[in-house]
Design a protein around this motif. Structure first.
Motif, PDB file in Angstrom:
ATOM      1  N   VAL A 333      -5.249  -2.616  -2.640  1.00 50.03           N
ATOM      2  CA  VAL A 333      -4.719  -1.952  -1.454  1.00 50.03           C
ATOM      3  C   VAL A 333      -5.523  -2.376  -0.231  1.00 50.03           C
ATOM      4  O   VAL A 333      -6.653  -2.847  -0.332  1.00 50.03           O
ATOM      5  CB  VAL A 333      -4.764  -0.411  -1.578  1.00 50.03           C
ATOM      6  CG1 VAL A 333      -3.955   0.063  -2.763  1.00 50.03           C
ATOM      7  CG2 VAL A 333      -6.202   0.093  -1.674  1.00 50.03           C
ATOM      8  N   GLY A 334      -4.927  -2.186   0.933  1.00 45.99           N
ATOM      9  CA  GLY A 334      -5.599  -2.475   2.192  1.00 45.99           C
ATOM     10  C   GLY A 334      -4.572  -2.561   3.299  1.00 45.99           C
ATOM     11  O   GLY A 334      -3.594  -3.306   3.182  1.00 45.99           O
ATOM     12  N   ASP A 335      -4.747  -1.762   4.344  1.00 44.90           N
ATOM     13  CA  ASP A 335      -3.822  -1.803   5.477  1.00 44.90           C
ATOM     14  C   ASP A 335      -3.990  -3.104   6.253  1.00 44.90           C
ATOM     15  O   ASP A 335      -5.098  -3.646   6.368  1.00 44.90           O
ATOM     16  CB  ASP A 335      -4.073  -0.607   6.400  1.00 44.90           C
ATOM     17  CG  ASP A 335      -3.711   0.716   5.746  1.00 44.90           C
ATOM     18  OD1 ASP A 335      -2.986   0.689   4.735  1.00 44.90           O
ATOM     19  OD2 ASP A 335      -4.175   1.757   6.239  1.00 44.90           O
ATOM     20  N   LEU A 336      -2.876  -3.585   6.793  1.00 46.69           N
ATOM     21  CA  LEU A 336      -2.864  -4.869   7.506  1.00 46.69           C
ATOM     22  C   LEU A 336      -2.543  -4.659   8.978  1.00 46.69           C
ATOM     23  O   LEU A 336      -1.816  -3.725   9.332  1.00 46.69           O
ATOM     24  CB  LEU A 336      -1.823  -5.804   6.881  1.00 46.69           C
ATOM     25  CG  LEU A 336      -2.096  -6.229   5.434  1.00 46.69           C
ATOM     26  CD1 LEU A 336      -0.842  -6.849   4.824  1.00 46.69           C
ATOM     27  CD2 LEU A 336      -3.256  -7.213   5.372  1.00 46.69           C
ATOM     28  N   PRO A 337      -3.066  -5.540   9.848  1.00 42.42           N
ATOM     29  CA  PRO A 337      -2.758  -5.410  11.277  1.00 42.42           C
ATOM     30  C   PRO A 337      -1.341  -5.878  11.588  1.00 42.42           C
ATOM     31  O   PRO A 337      -0.748  -6.667  10.849  1.00 42.42           O
ATOM     32  CB  PRO A 337      -3.791  -6.331  11.931  1.00 42.42           C
ATOM     33  CG  PRO A 337      -4.071  -7.368  10.901  1.00 42.42           C
ATOM     34  CD  PRO A 337      -3.993  -6.659   9.571  1.00 42.42           C
ATOM     35  N   VAL A 338      -0.813  -5.384  12.700  1.00 43.24           N
ATOM     36  CA  VAL A 338       0.539  -5.747  13.146  1.00 43.24           C
ATOM     37  C   VAL A 338       0.439  -6.610  14.391  1.00 43.24           C
ATOM     38  O   VAL A 338      -0.239  -6.247  15.364  1.00 43.24           O
ATOM     39  CB  VAL A 338       1.378  -4.489  13.448  1.00 43.24           C
ATOM     40  CG1 VAL A 338       2.716  -4.867  14.074  1.00 43.24           C
ATOM     41  CG2 VAL A 338       1.586  -3.675  12.180  1.00 43.24           C
ATOM     42  N   SER A 399      -0.819   0.462   2.845  1.00 45.37           N
ATOM     43  CA  SER A 399      -0.859   0.683   1.398  1.00 45.37           C
ATOM     44  C   SER A 399      -1.943   1.667   0.990  1.00 45.37           C
ATOM     45  O   SER A 399      -2.101   1.954  -0.194  1.00 45.37           O
ATOM     46  CB  SER A 399      -1.080  -0.649   0.667  1.00 45.37           C
ATOM     47  OG  SER A 399      -2.280  -1.267   1.089  1.00 45.37           O
ATOM     48  N   VAL A 400      -2.695   2.165   1.953  1.00 42.98           N
ATOM     49  CA  VAL A 400      -3.774   3.108   1.665  1.00 42.98           C
ATOM     50  C   VAL A 400      -3.282   4.520   1.947  1.00 42.98           C
ATOM     51  O   VAL A 400      -2.688   4.773   3.001  1.00 42.98           O
ATOM     52  CB  VAL A 400      -5.021   2.812   2.519  1.00 42.98           C
ATOM     53  CG1 VAL A 400      -6.111   3.855   2.267  1.00 42.98           C
ATOM     54  CG2 VAL A 400      -5.549   1.414   2.214  1.00 42.98           C
ATOM     55  N   GLY A 401      -3.513   5.424   1.022  1.00 38.00           N
ATOM     56  CA  GLY A 401      -3.056   6.790   1.235  1.00 38.00           C
ATOM     57  C   GLY A 401      -3.768   7.769   0.323  1.00 38.00           C
ATOM     58  O   GLY A 401      -4.578   7.389  -0.530  1.00 38.00           O
ATOM     59  N   TYR A 402      -3.443   9.026   0.503  1.00 36.09           N
ATOM     60  CA  TYR A 402      -4.046  10.105  -0.288  1.00 36.09           C
ATOM     61  C   TYR A 402      -3.252  10.324  -1.563  1.00 36.09           C
ATOM     62  O   TYR A 402      -2.031  10.206  -1.573  1.00 36.09           O
ATOM     63  CB  TYR A 402      -4.064  11.394   0.542  1.00 36.09           C
ATOM     64  CG  TYR A 402      -4.275  12.650  -0.262  1.00 36.09           C
ATOM     65  CD1 TYR A 402      -5.547  13.034  -0.667  1.00 36.09           C
ATOM     66  CD2 TYR A 402      -3.193  13.447  -0.630  1.00 36.09           C
ATOM     67  CE1 TYR A 402      -5.744  14.187  -1.410  1.00 36.09           C
ATOM     68  CE2 TYR A 402      -3.377  14.602  -1.367  1.00 36.09           C
ATOM     69  CZ  TYR A 402      -4.653  14.968  -1.758  1.00 36.09           C
ATOM     70  OH  TYR A 402      -4.839  16.102  -2.487  1.00 36.09           O
ATOM     71  N   THR A 403      -3.933  10.614  -2.663  1.00 32.09           N
ATOM     72  CA  THR A 403      -3.254  10.971  -3.898  1.00 32.09           C
ATOM     73  C   THR A 403      -3.862  12.251  -4.455  1.00 32.09           C
ATOM     74  O   THR A 403      -5.061  12.500  -4.317  1.00 32.09           O
ATOM     75  CB  THR A 403      -3.376   9.867  -4.969  1.00 32.09           C
ATOM     76  OG1 THR A 403      -4.764   9.598  -5.216  1.00 32.09           O
ATOM     77  CG2 THR A 403      -2.698   8.590  -4.518  1.00 32.09           C
ATOM     78  N   ALA A 404      -3.021  13.057  -5.085  1.00 31.49           N
ATOM     79  CA  ALA A 404      -3.503  14.285  -5.715  1.00 31.49           C
ATOM     80  C   ALA A 404      -4.085  13.943  -7.086  1.00 31.49           C
ATOM     81  O   ALA A 404      -4.356  12.778  -7.384  1.00 31.49           O
ATOM     82  CB  ALA A 404      -2.374  15.308  -5.809  1.00 31.49           C
TER      83      ALA A 404
END
Length: 441
Positions: A333-338, A399-404
């Motif tokens: 995972v890893g957020d990408l720039p726009v 693609s990075v987020g919180y999970t329970a």
């Protein structure tokens, strides 16, 4: 005096050995010899015991250096030095570093004293994915991202990905919820020119309990929680008793966030999981409103473990970007720039193409005369579609987020101790059916 450290030298040629996730053995990169973890542990047990003892006694005797200043400034706070047993170089690390590579001889080095006593982890999951797999996964992560800046890809040093054993607290817990809902179901009928909507109202009560096992929460302040959540789950069937023999060739940190602080995050994850599970028992209703709810999390055992992660930290346009891959399963995972110019170009291109298609289809093929109303729709609909398309493309950059904690629920899942659905009343609503709304015969 620098603390002693241990690196695993090959008994055959004295070259450095590294743990290989592919073979599950320690391998010598020079002569090709390989050894089982248990063999290496036995060979180096005495060396590790001496290293731990040296760390505990490092201040027992030393030259008097009271006349010398030890103030290196604020940047030196929390730093420690260790002596490389291969070349004698002193390794300067921060106080959380537990494994590193000597910058002079390149030998992978473990600092066993960092894991002595209360700091020693209980479990470890060895790396299964190697660096080549991590690099390939990151390249795949870039594919299909139409808004990704070209300069980000070309300037990103993906070969600098590092394997890191990240410290985690693993929590056993149980959670109980008492919830009160208002549920409704409805039906429609037509009488003459009226549509009658009949709604039934129910008083819904649910009490339930769930148990969780080994919920992982990263115990390093340097690791973003969202990244560590998003690469879960780990396969606990490969959980092993901790040994430093798995660590050569990788970096590692000891924990710097106490279990109590991590426990607060664990409780949030447990609470969210049981709320979702209890709420799912009311799916037969068309609408459900929560009137009240109470969640209690009961603490169980806590474990300290080291879990494998491949990491790449990079900068672009003065922004920090971090990519993390599960070193066992390969999930990355890893957020990408726009790229704003690309975003604008795609939006304009989609809008222009759709406008042309709508106008041609409407005026030429369907022979609909161009009027202010049709022109407005020919512009509005493509505008909405272009906006939605751009939003979808931007969503793929995240693609990075919180999970329970739902992945760590023990066998049996949610156990309901109370499930009551009591009918309360019926309400009706009438609506006049316009001619245009009437069903066609």
């Amino acid at each position: 005096m620098a603390s002693q450290v241990t690196n695993y030298k090959c008994p055959m040629c004295t070259g450095p050995m590294q743990y290989s996730g592919a073979s599950g053995r320690l391998e010598c990169e020079y002569c090709g010899s390989s050894f089982e973890v248990a063999e290496v542990e036995a060979m180096f047990k005495e060396q590790e015991e001496k290293a731990a003892e040296a760390k505990a006694q490092q201040d027992a005797s030393s030259w008097n250096t009271d006349e010398f200043s030890t103030d290196w400034g604020a940047a030196s706070e929390g730093m420690k030095s260790y002596s490389c047993p291969s070349c004698g170089a002193e390794l300067i690390c921060d106080e959380t570093t537990a494994a590193t590579c000597c910058p002079y001889c390149g030998n992978p080095t473990v600092i066993p004293g960092q894991f002595s006593g209360a700091l020693k982890p209980e479990f470890i999951i060895p790396f299964r994915k190697d660096k080549a797999s991590a690099v390939a996964a990151l390249k795949e992560h870039y594919k299909g991202k139409r808004l990704l800046p070209n300069s980000f890809v070309s300037g990103n040093h993906i070969d600098d990905m590092q394997g890191v054993y990240v410290p985690f607290w693993m929590f056993d817990a149980s959670a109980r919820e008492e919830a009160h809902f208002h549920g409704t179901t409805s039906s429609k009928s037509v009488v003459g020119n009226k549509e009658i909507i009949t709604t039934k109202h129910y008083d819904v009560l649910r009490n339930g309990e769930m148990s969780f096992e080994k919920i992982p929460v990263d115990a390093s302040s340097r690791m973003p929680d969202g990244h560590m959540d998003s690469i879960e789950p780990y396969d606990y069937s490969e959980l092993k008793a901790f040994s430093t023999a798995y660590m050569p060739g990788y970096l590692a940190d000891k924990y710097d966030v106490e279990a109590e602080a991590c426990g607060e995050r664990m409780e949030v994850r447990c609470s969210d999981s049981i709320r979702a599970a209890v709420r799912s028992t009311t799916d037969d209703y068309e609408s459900v409103d929560t009137l009240s709810e109470r969640v209690v999390v009961n603490k169980g055992a806590v474990h300290y473990a080291m879990l494998p992660v491949w990491l790449l930290a990079t900068k672009w346009n003065n922004q920090d970007f971090l990519f993390a891959m599960n070193g066992q399963t390969g999930k990355l995972v890893g957020d990408l720039p726009v790229d704003k110019k690309k975003a604008l170009g795609w939006f304009a291109g989609i809008f222009a193409c759709l406008c042309a298609i709508f106008i041609v289809v409407g005026s030429v093929i369907m022979d609909i005369p161009l009027k202010s109303g049709t022109i407005f729709l020919d512009i509005l609909i493509p505008l909405l579609i272009a906006a939605i398309s751009l939003a979808v493309m931007k969503g793929k950059m995240k693609s990075v987020g919180y999970t329970a904690a739902g992945k760590y629920v023990t066998e049996g899942g949610l156990k309901l101790s109370l499930k009551t659905d009591r009918f309360m009343r019926t309400t009706t609503e009438e609506r006049i059916i316009e001619k245009n709304d009437a069903p066609k015969s």
